[in-house]
Write a protein that holds these residues in place. Structure first.
Motif, PDB file in Angstrom:
ATOM      1  N   GLY A 357       0.804  -1.213   0.000  1.00  0.00           N
ATOM      2  CA  GLY A 357       0.000   0.000   0.000  1.00  0.00           C
ATOM      3  C   GLY A 357       0.838   1.264   0.000  1.00  0.00           C
ATOM      4  N   GLN A 358       1.980   1.237   0.668  1.00  0.00           N
ATOM      5  CA  GLN A 358       2.872   2.395   0.650  1.00  0.00           C
ATOM      6  C   GLN A 358       3.375   2.658  -0.765  1.00  0.00           C
ATOM      7  N   LYS A 359       3.652   1.588  -1.503  1.00  0.00           N
ATOM      8  CA  LYS A 359       4.068   1.725  -2.895  1.00  0.00           C
ATOM      9  C   LYS A 359       2.947   2.348  -3.724  1.00  0.00           C
ATOM     10  N   GLU A 361       0.541   4.275  -2.782  1.00  0.00           N
ATOM     11  CA  GLU A 361       0.366   5.698  -2.457  1.00  0.00           C
ATOM     12  C   GLU A 361       1.389   6.552  -3.183  1.00  0.00           C
ATOM     13  N   ASN A 362       2.636   6.101  -3.224  1.00  0.00           N
ATOM     14  CA  ASN A 362       3.660   6.901  -3.883  1.00  0.00           C
ATOM     15  C   ASN A 362       3.416   6.984  -5.380  1.00  0.00           C
ATOM     16  N   ILE A 363       2.985   5.887  -5.997  1.00  0.00           N
ATOM     17  CA  ILE A 363       2.759   5.858  -7.443  1.00  0.00           C
ATOM     18  C   ILE A 363       1.601   6.771  -7.840  1.00  0.00           C
ATOM     19  N   ILE A 364       0.573   6.835  -7.007  1.00  0.00           N
ATOM     20  CA  ILE A 364      -0.650   7.546  -7.372  1.00  0.00           C
ATOM     21  C   ILE A 364      -0.686   8.969  -6.812  1.00  0.00           C
ATOM     22  N   ARG A 365      -0.203   9.141  -5.610  1.00  0.00           N
ATOM     23  CA  ARG A 365      -0.354  10.441  -4.949  1.00  0.00           C
ATOM     24  C   ARG A 365       0.587  11.501  -5.506  1.00  0.00           C
ATOM     25  N   PHE A 366       1.808  11.100  -5.890  1.00  0.00           N
ATOM     26  CA  PHE A 366       2.845  12.079  -6.162  1.00  0.00           C
ATOM     27  C   PHE A 366       3.221  12.169  -7.628  1.00  0.00           C
ATOM     28  N   GLU A 367       3.795  13.311  -7.976  1.00  0.00           N
ATOM     29  CA  GLU A 367       4.368  13.535  -9.298  1.00  0.00           C
ATOM     30  C   GLU A 367       5.785  14.068  -9.113  1.00  0.00           C
ATOM     31  N   GLY A 368       6.525  14.164 -10.229  1.00  0.00           N
ATOM     32  CA  GLY A 368       7.862  14.742 -10.181  1.00  0.00           C
ATOM     33  C   GLY A 368       8.799  13.975  -9.274  1.00  0.00           C
ATOM     34  N   SER A 369       9.679  14.697  -8.593  1.00  0.00           N
ATOM     35  CA  SER A 369      10.708  14.055  -7.781  1.00  0.00           C
ATOM     36  C   SER A 369      10.146  13.372  -6.546  1.00  0.00           C
ATOM     37  N   ARG A 371       7.687  11.336  -6.538  1.00  0.00           N
ATOM     38  CA  ARG A 371       7.300   9.958  -6.920  1.00  0.00           C
ATOM     39  C   ARG A 371       8.573   9.162  -7.142  1.00  0.00           C
ATOM     40  N   ILE A 372       8.952   8.359  -6.146  1.00  0.00           N
ATOM     41  CA  ILE A 372      10.198   7.602  -6.241  1.00  0.00           C
ATOM     42  C   ILE A 372       9.986   6.209  -6.822  1.00  0.00           C
ATOM     43  N   GLU A 373       8.759   5.709  -6.837  1.00  0.00           N
ATOM     44  CA  GLU A 373       8.472   4.394  -7.420  1.00  0.00           C
ATOM     45  C   GLU A 373       8.374   4.542  -8.934  1.00  0.00           C
ATOM     46  N   ARG A 374       9.402   4.072  -9.647  1.00  0.00           N
ATOM     47  CA  ARG A 374       9.447   4.219 -11.106  1.00  0.00           C
ATOM     48  C   ARG A 374       9.835   2.887 -11.755  1.00  0.00           C
ATOM     49  N   SER A 375       9.027   1.868 -11.486  1.00  0.00           N
ATOM     50  CA  SER A 375       9.318   0.540 -12.023  1.00  0.00           C
ATOM     51  C   SER A 375       9.276   0.531 -13.543  1.00  0.00           C
ATOM     52  N   GLU A 376      10.178  -0.253 -14.126  1.00  0.00           N
ATOM     53  CA  GLU A 376      10.185  -0.500 -15.558  1.00  0.00           C
ATOM     54  C   GLU A 376      10.226  -2.003 -15.774  1.00  0.00           C
ATOM     55  N   SER A 377       9.690  -2.456 -16.880  1.00  0.00           N
ATOM     56  CA  SER A 377       9.675  -3.885 -17.182  1.00  0.00           C
ATOM     57  C   SER A 377      11.089  -4.401 -17.411  1.00  0.00           C
TER      58      SER A 377
END
Length: 444
Positions: A357-359, A361-369, A371-377
């Motif tokens: 859930g913490q992940k 929140e970061n993906i949805i709540r934040f933008e720019g710097s 938002r630290i969750e930046r998964s790539e395939s």
């Protein structure tokens, strides 16, 4: 993975990932969001509501967003099925994001039983947490096998470890090194950075204490271990993880590299917390705080092998709606896997879900710097690695057999597949975690 399949818990079929009707909801009314969903609030309808809410927030339409969140609040349940439990955390994230637009427009309260205490774990608790699913153990197993093969014939080994799992990977590797036919290494060094992403799991002891315990463990295996923490120059915790990397970039001289060592660089769930290099704001730096800058640094070390483990999902896009769709489809895997193995009110399950859930929140709540969750395939990571001058290493059948033995200790839905140079952990056929190994190529 489409939500239609999640509702049926299918193990064989996959729905189209890019459904135009889901990607382009119209934030005009609550009835529009509920069209086709009344009486059937399953996975596909929950996803439709989430996307409708995202579209409303992107259009700054707090009225429609509030209406949709009211419906989602009546669906979400911290003790329900996987979709309902997942909805709890998406709703929390959406409420947090909406509060910036209109702090007083959300009169309802969420079920408080889902909140995480955020209490740091003991080493024993962390070991149990990692053993709940193969989410981390898979990467440990595959990467360790690649490392063992790479250090054959080397008497000195140096591991530079970029990981969020507090060195839990290394006791097993130390055991295997101690049993080598040619004998254990005469020198083993493990170097870790002090800068650490602010993500779970957290530990209740300092990294230096972890190192002392590892050194004592290695001593019992007749392996001399040196453990080093690379300190940053930032005072206390006043700077963010990325700011620390920018302020004190990685420096090859601080690693104390030796020509007669096999140098291993291990990255376990690390690169997704570095900034992308094409985000258009503060992400154009090419230092060790950016993905491509980090890989350039690693290539310059000329390592014997580089192991990469991360989540096999593309969750780094400027579009909130696209992130929500990808996130809902992907993170359902963990919620469904936990449903298979643990009671609904199991504390360990609740804690694991809270970390996910913490992940969210970061993906949805934040933008720019922020938002630290930046998964790539895995496929996108492979492209980055090749651009940075690395070539892939194929995993042998013995590695695959070891993974199958590991997976036999968990629920039957877990599996493994090969994709190009990667091994990929799957749940009911859906990709979840990838591991790959790389060697530097000469750049002309």
């Amino acid at each position: 993975m489409g939500a239609e399949n999640r509702a049926k818990y299918s193990t064989t079929h996959m729905a189209p990932r890019n459904n135009p009707s889901l990607l382009r909801p119209h934030p005009s009314s609550l009835s529009g969001a509920l069209n086709g969903c009344l009486g059937c609030l399953d996975g596909p309808c929950i996803e439709k509501l989430l996307l409708h809410c995202a579209a409303a927030l992107e259009a700054n339409d707090i009225t429609v967003a509030q209406q949709v969140m009211w419906v989602l609040n009546n669906v979400a349940s911290a003790n329900g099925d996987p979709n309902q439990r997942l909805t709890v955390w998406f709703l929390r994230a959406l409420i947090a994001r909406a509060s910036h637009l209109c702090p007083t427009a959300l009169p309802f309260a969420l079920d408080g039983s889902s909140q995480s205490s955020r209490r740091p774990m003991t080493v024993t608790e962390l070991a149990g947490y990692i053993d709940l699913t193969p989410w981390h153990r898979f990467g440990f197993s595959v990467a360790n096998r690649a490392i063992l093969q790479a250090v054959q014939g080397h008497r000195k080994v140096h591991i530079v470890d970029f990981s969020v799992t507090h060195c839990m990977q290394w006791p097993t590797l130390i055991d295997e090194l101690a049993k080598r036919p040619q004998g254990p290494p005469v020198s083993l060094r493990i170097t870790v950075p002090s800068a650490h992403p602010p993500v779970p799991p957290s530990l209740n002891i300092a990294t230096e204490e972890v190192g002392l315990r590892l050194m004592n463990f290695a001593k019992l295996r007749n392996i001399p271990l040196e453990f080093k923490v690379l300190k940053t120059n930032s005072p206390g915790n006043s700077l963010s993880f990325r700011q620390q990397l920018v302020t004190t970039p990685l420096d090859p001289s601080s690693l104390g590299l030796q020509d007669d060592e096999a140098l291993i660089v291990n990255c376990h769930n690390w690169l997704r917390y570095l900034s992308g290099d094409s985000q258009g704001n503060d992400d154009n730096t090419r230092d060790s705080s950016s993905k491509d800058g980090f890989l350039e640094f690693i290539h310059g070390l000329n390592p014997t092998v580089v192991t990469m483990t991360d989540e096999d999902a593309d969750l780094d896009t400027p579009s909130l709606s696209s992130r929500i769709m990808g996130c809902f489809n992907y993170l359902w895997i963990l919620f469904d896997a936990l449903e298979t193995s643990f009671p609904k009110e199991c504390p360990e399950r609740t804690g694991y879900e809270a970390n996910v859930g913490q992940k969210i929140e970061n993906i949805i709540r934040f933008e720019g710097s922020q938002r630290i969750e930046r998964s790539e395939s895995g496929a996108r990571f492979a492209q980055r690695m090749r651009r940075a001058g690395f070539g892939g290493v194929l995993f042998d059948e013995e590695t695959a057999r070891g993974v199958r033995v590991l997976l036999s200790e968990h629920a039957s839905g877990w599996g493994m597949k090969r994709e190009e140079d990667m091994l990929v952990l799957t749940w009911k056929g859906h990709s979840s975690v990838f591991t790959s190994a790389w060697v530097p190529k000469v750049i002309s």
